[in-house]
Design a protein around this motif. Structure first.
Motif, PDB file in Angstrom:
ATOM      1  N   ALA A 289      28.868  37.357  32.742  1.00  0.00           N
ATOM      2  CA  ALA A 289      27.480  36.927  32.874  1.00  0.00           C
ATOM      3  C   ALA A 289      26.678  37.378  31.651  1.00  0.00           C
ATOM      4  O   ALA A 289      26.623  38.565  31.344  1.00  0.00           O
ATOM      5  CB  ALA A 289      26.861  37.496  34.138  1.00  0.00           C
ATOM      6  N   GLY A 290      26.097  36.431  30.929  1.00  0.00           N
ATOM      7  CA  GLY A 290      25.253  36.750  29.787  1.00  0.00           C
ATOM      8  C   GLY A 290      25.994  37.071  28.517  1.00  0.00           C
ATOM      9  O   GLY A 290      25.374  37.449  27.524  1.00  0.00           O
ATOM     10  N   GLU A 440      34.186  42.439  37.035  1.00  0.00           N
ATOM     11  CA  GLU A 440      34.114  41.002  36.767  1.00  0.00           C
ATOM     12  C   GLU A 440      35.263  40.557  35.874  1.00  0.00           C
ATOM     13  O   GLU A 440      35.876  39.501  36.101  1.00  0.00           O
ATOM     14  CB  GLU A 440      32.768  40.680  36.111  1.00  0.00           C
ATOM     15  CG  GLU A 440      32.504  39.211  35.882  1.00  0.00           C
ATOM     16  CD  GLU A 440      31.173  38.949  35.201  1.00  0.00           C
ATOM     17  OE1 GLU A 440      30.900  37.769  34.877  1.00  0.00           O
ATOM     18  OE2 GLU A 440      30.404  39.908  34.973  1.00  0.00           O
ATOM     19  N   VAL A 441      35.578  41.359  34.858  1.00  0.00           N
ATOM     20  CA  VAL A 441      36.687  41.028  33.968  1.00  0.00           C
ATOM     21  C   VAL A 441      38.027  41.237  34.670  1.00  0.00           C
ATOM     22  O   VAL A 441      38.946  40.414  34.560  1.00  0.00           O
ATOM     23  CB  VAL A 441      36.618  41.867  32.678  1.00  0.00           C
ATOM     24  CG1 VAL A 441      37.802  41.539  31.759  1.00  0.00           C
ATOM     25  CG2 VAL A 441      35.307  41.616  31.944  1.00  0.00           C
ATOM     26  N   ALA A 442      38.157  42.349  35.408  1.00  0.00           N
ATOM     27  CA  ALA A 442      39.419  42.650  36.094  1.00  0.00           C
ATOM     28  C   ALA A 442      39.781  41.567  37.093  1.00  0.00           C
ATOM     29  O   ALA A 442      40.971  41.295  37.328  1.00  0.00           O
ATOM     30  CB  ALA A 442      39.317  44.007  36.781  1.00  0.00           C
ATOM     31  N   MET A 443      38.799  40.945  37.699  1.00  0.00           N
ATOM     32  CA  MET A 443      39.074  39.865  38.651  1.00  0.00           C
ATOM     33  C   MET A 443      39.717  38.670  37.957  1.00  0.00           C
ATOM     34  O   MET A 443      40.388  37.854  38.604  1.00  0.00           O
ATOM     35  CB  MET A 443      37.780  39.447  39.354  1.00  0.00           C
ATOM     36  CG  MET A 443      37.228  40.492  40.313  1.00  0.00           C
ATOM     37  SD  MET A 443      35.553  40.102  40.915  1.00  0.00           S
ATOM     38  CE  MET A 443      35.878  38.631  41.896  1.00  0.00           C
ATOM     39  N   GLN A 444      39.518  38.562  36.643  1.00  0.00           N
ATOM     40  CA  GLN A 444      40.110  37.455  35.886  1.00  0.00           C
ATOM     41  C   GLN A 444      41.519  37.773  35.395  1.00  0.00           C
ATOM     42  O   GLN A 444      42.204  36.882  34.874  1.00  0.00           O
ATOM     43  CB  GLN A 444      39.205  37.093  34.701  1.00  0.00           C
ATOM     44  CG  GLN A 444      37.806  36.652  35.112  1.00  0.00           C
ATOM     45  CD  GLN A 444      36.919  36.325  33.923  1.00  0.00           C
ATOM     46  OE1 GLN A 444      37.193  35.372  33.177  1.00  0.00           O
ATOM     47  NE2 GLN A 444      35.853  37.098  33.737  1.00  0.00           N
ATOM     48  N   VAL A 445      41.943  39.028  35.539  1.00  0.00           N
ATOM     49  CA  VAL A 445      43.319  39.430  35.172  1.00  0.00           C
ATOM     50  C   VAL A 445      43.911  40.183  36.359  1.00  0.00           C
ATOM     51  O   VAL A 445      44.487  41.261  36.206  1.00  0.00           O
ATOM     52  CB  VAL A 445      43.333  40.288  33.882  1.00  0.00           C
ATOM     53  CG1 VAL A 445      42.952  39.442  32.689  1.00  0.00           C
ATOM     54  CG2 VAL A 445      42.392  41.484  34.007  1.00  0.00           C
ATOM     55  N   SER A 446      43.752  39.625  37.530  1.00  0.00           N
ATOM     56  CA  SER A 446      44.124  40.292  38.774  1.00  0.00           C
ATOM     57  C   SER A 446      45.547  40.834  38.732  1.00  0.00           C
ATOM     58  O   SER A 446      46.470  40.188  38.227  1.00  0.00           O
ATOM     59  CB  SER A 446      43.985  39.312  39.941  1.00  0.00           C
ATOM     60  OG  SER A 446      44.244  39.951  41.171  1.00  0.00           O
ATOM     61  N   GLY A 447      45.690  42.062  39.231  1.00  0.00           N
ATOM     62  CA  GLY A 447      46.996  42.702  39.290  1.00  0.00           C
ATOM     63  C   GLY A 447      47.301  43.610  38.125  1.00  0.00           C
ATOM     64  O   GLY A 447      48.271  44.376  38.176  1.00  0.00           O
ATOM     65  N   ARG A 448      46.497  43.557  37.062  1.00  0.00           N
ATOM     66  CA  ARG A 448      46.714  44.422  35.900  1.00  0.00           C
ATOM     67  C   ARG A 448      45.539  45.389  35.761  1.00  0.00           C
ATOM     68  O   ARG A 448      44.372  44.979  35.857  1.00  0.00           O
ATOM     69  CB  ARG A 448      46.851  43.604  34.618  1.00  0.00           C
ATOM     70  CG  ARG A 448      48.085  42.715  34.562  1.00  0.00           C
ATOM     71  CD  ARG A 448      48.255  42.155  33.166  1.00  0.00           C
ATOM     72  NE  ARG A 448      48.511  43.199  32.179  1.00  0.00           N
ATOM     73  CZ  ARG A 448      48.620  42.974  30.865  1.00  0.00           C
ATOM     74  NH1 ARG A 448      48.468  41.735  30.392  1.00  0.00           N
ATOM     75  NH2 ARG A 448      48.846  43.970  30.029  1.00  0.00           N
ATOM     76  N   PRO A 449      45.824  46.682  35.545  1.00  0.00           N
ATOM     77  CA  PRO A 449      44.719  47.631  35.340  1.00  0.00           C
ATOM     78  C   PRO A 449      44.003  47.357  34.033  1.00  0.00           C
ATOM     79  O   PRO A 449      44.648  47.005  33.021  1.00  0.00           O
ATOM     80  CB  PRO A 449      45.418  48.989  35.321  1.00  0.00           C
ATOM     81  CG  PRO A 449      46.829  48.694  34.935  1.00  0.00           C
ATOM     82  CD  PRO A 449      47.139  47.327  35.480  1.00  0.00           C
TER      83      PRO A 449
END
Length: 748
Positions: A289-290, A440-449
């Motif tokens: 966002a932004g 927000e970013v982690a949700m786009q690479v789900s499963g990876r820390p």
């Protein structure tokens, strides 16, 4: 309205709220202890005796739920527990524990009531009790307001004592002896005969027992508290082995940084990330966002690549704000429509001066300030369909957990906050926008820390600020005395801004706008303090000592001007006016420490005194400056404070001296300004504070003569700026009414 009538009406309203709250929630619910949150995820072979004690085969883990942001919170909490549990503070493990209502902060809610801390009347006590109840029902798991020691003192000692006696009972049952026949030492129960029984061997049996409640020990029997002790984190911090958020490493971890529009609320018109994607180690560029996030195999490469992204930023929505526009908004707030509070209203300040009375009129200004802690804002997140785990430093774990749950759409029970010690905060870790960006970013690479780290520039231009404040003061003097004092303060509401971001409503006047001003214990016959709420302009937040940070400057500089006009001595007139005995004592003490003979003891030398009362702590400071060809040099600083019972004298001195130097440095050089909706300062080169060569010789004295338990992280901040300003006036004749002082003069 007189003060008595004001307090009476306020007390009636708060008392009514307390009664209604008791009816709504029930006295039984109020007294019931929250469930032990450690039971929910208890590892195999581990037992818990209460929310603060875990025992496994390796020994004892103490749960110290107040965040450590460098002020030594974990250390003092460890000593409070260890003193009763009889374990070595230097060897036990500690953990912040889960986000839970069991760790609610009763003191912070009680202290937020509109009653001066020195007011021990029936109505004030009832109001604080209502605040305690509200914090419990809300589950206010929060660190702030210099309340860690005050809130933990009874609770942690009771938890340690209960665990000790329950372990002793388990041993007594095993041995067939009376519990009183046993004692404890270094993590073990000591029988009258035979070898010690380690707590680990008794934990399973003790966990089956109903916890035994006993009174904590007599302070005369303390081993560590009240004595000079070593902070439990000092070795690790001195050897580089202490773990902060940036030290978290998980298998397969991605590193990221985020860049968002410098203009508040602005978006992205267009973005060209081809050059960034071609750089070594870069894995992806993702939208947030932004702005955007860059993902790489380490943080440095992510930040380098972020600078290579070409962005056309959108403009800030609405009217583009700059500093002059914001200042004018503050000036326009001094109208009856914007009046937020008038907690102090004694006598008649509007009466015309009589006889030989002289009037003083002045306007004072304080700028926006950033928290700017040394550790960059960061968070590590592991998100998948089963839940979300977050590793970060936070002072509000329950609010953060709920915000992450809302963002991910997961139940709060599936969100785990692993709290980490912070490399500084000053109020910054009461906020968490970087954490939500990391999620927000982690949700786009789900499963990876993923570990997300803000650059210093991103942090400086996107943090929530201490509000700008403007004060208009006037008063009269006559016959060598201060006769009237009238101060009006305009600022945005920190409370409205902060709790609004948490999704809660702001009800009633905001005490923080006038904190440290309305409750200053001055018995001036005609005295009034009015707060005006500036409409929301930018996001503001709690900054170390909150409203008192600027109100101390407003009150004590106006006092100094009045006393100077009266021809009185700055120490003697304050002592005449202060009605609170512990406050008078700190002023007398600091004057004795400095061998006070007046504000100008020698040509070119100036001394200034300031006294403030914040967070229930009276603190007085005297600053000595020299007017040199290279600029103003700060030579000496004397500090006296009354925090009540002294638990850790070494760390107490560090907190008082550090707070004063923190306040002084920001008053000298720091300020945040805006241009077209964007913050202009980006790093420490243009957001300066006190340099090592400018640090004066400091002497600290904590009185410890009352039975109170108070915190010391913030109360030394407010008097620093006015003490310095008053010293500069004494040395040079220049009256400083606006911070930072470097706008007016030069420091050596």
């Amino acid at each position: 309205m007189t003060r008595a009538r004001t307090v009476a009406r306020r007390g009636f309203l708060i008392g009514s709220a307390a009664i209604l709250g008791g009816v709504a929630f029930g006295v039984v619910a109020w007294k019931r202890d929250p469930e032990n949150p450690l039971l929910a995820h208890l590892p195999e072979g581990t037992r818990t005796l209460n929310p603060h004690v875990l025992i496994d085969a390796a020994g004892v883990t103490l749960i110290t739920p107040r965040a450590d942001v460098g002020q030594g919170a974990v250390s003092i909490q460890t000593y409070l527990l260890a003193e009763e549990l009889d374990v070595d503070p230097a060897t036990v493990r500690t953990d912040f524990g889960p986000a839970s209502a069991a760790y609610y902060n009763a003191r912070i809610a009680a202290e937020g009531m509109p009653f001066a801390a020195w007011d021990d009347g029936l109505t004030a006590r009832a109001a604080r009790g209502a605040g305690d109840a509200a914090a419990k029902f809300i589950g206010l798991h929060i660190t702030g307001g210099s309340t860690t020691v005050a809130d933990a003192f009874d609770r942690l000692r009771a938890a340690g004592a209960s665990a000790r006696e329950t372990l002793k009972q388990a041993a007594a049952d095993r041995l067939g002896v009376e519990r009183d026949a046993l004692r404890t030492e270094d993590g073990a129960v000591m029988p009258p005969e035979g070898p010690p029984i380690p707590y680990a061997d008794l934990a399973e049996d003790a966990a089956r027992l109903t916890p035994i409640r006993v009174a904590p020990r007599d302070p005369a029997k303390w081993r560590w508290l009240g004595q000079p002790v070593q902070r439990t984190d000092i070795v690790a911090k001195s050897t580089g082995t202490f773990r902060f958020g940036t030290d978290i490493v998980l298998p397969g971890m991605i590193h990221a940084t985020v860049v968002t529009n410098p203009a508040m609320g602005g978006g992205v018109r267009s973005l060209d990330d081809r050059a960034a994607r071609a750089m070594r180690g870069v894995q992806d560029v993702l939208p947030v966002a932004g702005g955007f996030a860059v993902l790489a195999d380490n943080t440095w490469r992510a930040m380098r690549a972020a600078r290579a992204v070409a962005v056309d930023w959108g403009e800030a929505p609405g009217r583009a704000m700059d500093t002059d526009v914001i200042r004018q908004a503050h000036a326009d707030t001094f109208t009856s429509d914007n009046r937020d509070s008038r907690f102090a209203d004694d006598g008649d300040v509007d009466a015309a001066p009589a006889g030989d009375a002289e009037a003083v009129h002045a306007e004072y200004r304080a700028p926006f300030l950033h928290h700017a802690p040394m550790e960059p804002a960061n968070a590590t997140v592991l998100h998948d369909d089963t839940g979300t785990q977050v590793w970060t430093a936070t002072q509000v774990p329950v609010f953060l957990r709920d915000a992450v749950a809302k963002l991910t759409g997961q139940d709060a029970e599936r969100v785990t906050i692993h709290n980490i010690a912070s490399g500084g905060s000053f109020g910054h870790r009461l906020e968490f926008p970087w954490v939500l960006q990391a999620v927000e970013v982690a949700m786009q690479v789900s499963g990876r820390p993923l570990r997300m780290t803000w650059s210093r520039e991103q942090d400086m231009t996107h943090g929530f600020l201490r509000p700008m404040a403007v004060a208009r003061g006037q008063g009269t003097v006559g016959q060598g005395r201060v006769r009237s004092f009238d101060l009006s303060i305009a600022a945005q509401s920190v409370t409205e801004s902060q709790i609004g971001r948490l999704g809660l409503p702001a009800i009633g006047p905001d005490v923080t706008i006038v904190a440290g001003a309305w409750d200053a214990p001055y018995a001036i016959p005609n005295r009034r303090v009015t707060g005006y709420r500036v409409p929301a302009i930018v996001g503001v937040s709690s900054w170390r000592s909150v409203g008192a940070s600027h109100n101390g400057f407003f009150v004590e500089t106006l006092m100094d001007e009045l006393i100077h006009r009266a021809g009185a001595d700055p120490v003697e007139e304050r002592l005449r006016l202060i009605h609170h005995a512990p406050s008078r004592k700190v002023v007398e003490t600091v004057a004795g420490m400095a061998s006070w003979t007046g504000p100008a003891p020698r040509p070119g030398i100036g001394r200034g005194i300031a006294f403030t009362y914040s967070f229930g702590v009276p603190c007085a400071q005297i600053v000595e400056v020299s007017d040199t060809p290279d600029g103003l040099r700060i030579d000496r600083l004397w500090i006296a404070a009354e925090v009540g019972r002294i638990l850790d004298p070494v760390n107490l001195e560090a907190q008082l001296s550090g707070g004063a130097l923190f306040g002084m440095g920001h008053a000298m050089m720091a300020g945040i300004t805006f241009d077209r909706g964007a913050i202009e300062q980006t790093n420490f080169h243009d957001y300066e504070s006190l340099r090592l060569r400018q640090v004066p010789q400091v002497e600290v004295r904590a009185l410890g003569t009352t039975g109170d338990i108070r915190g010391a992280s913030e109360p030394a901040v407010p008097p620093a700026a006015p003490a310095l300003a008053n010293a500069i006036f004494a040395a040079t004749g220049t009256r400083l009414r606006e911070m930072p002082f470097s706008k007016t003069l030069r420091f050596a």
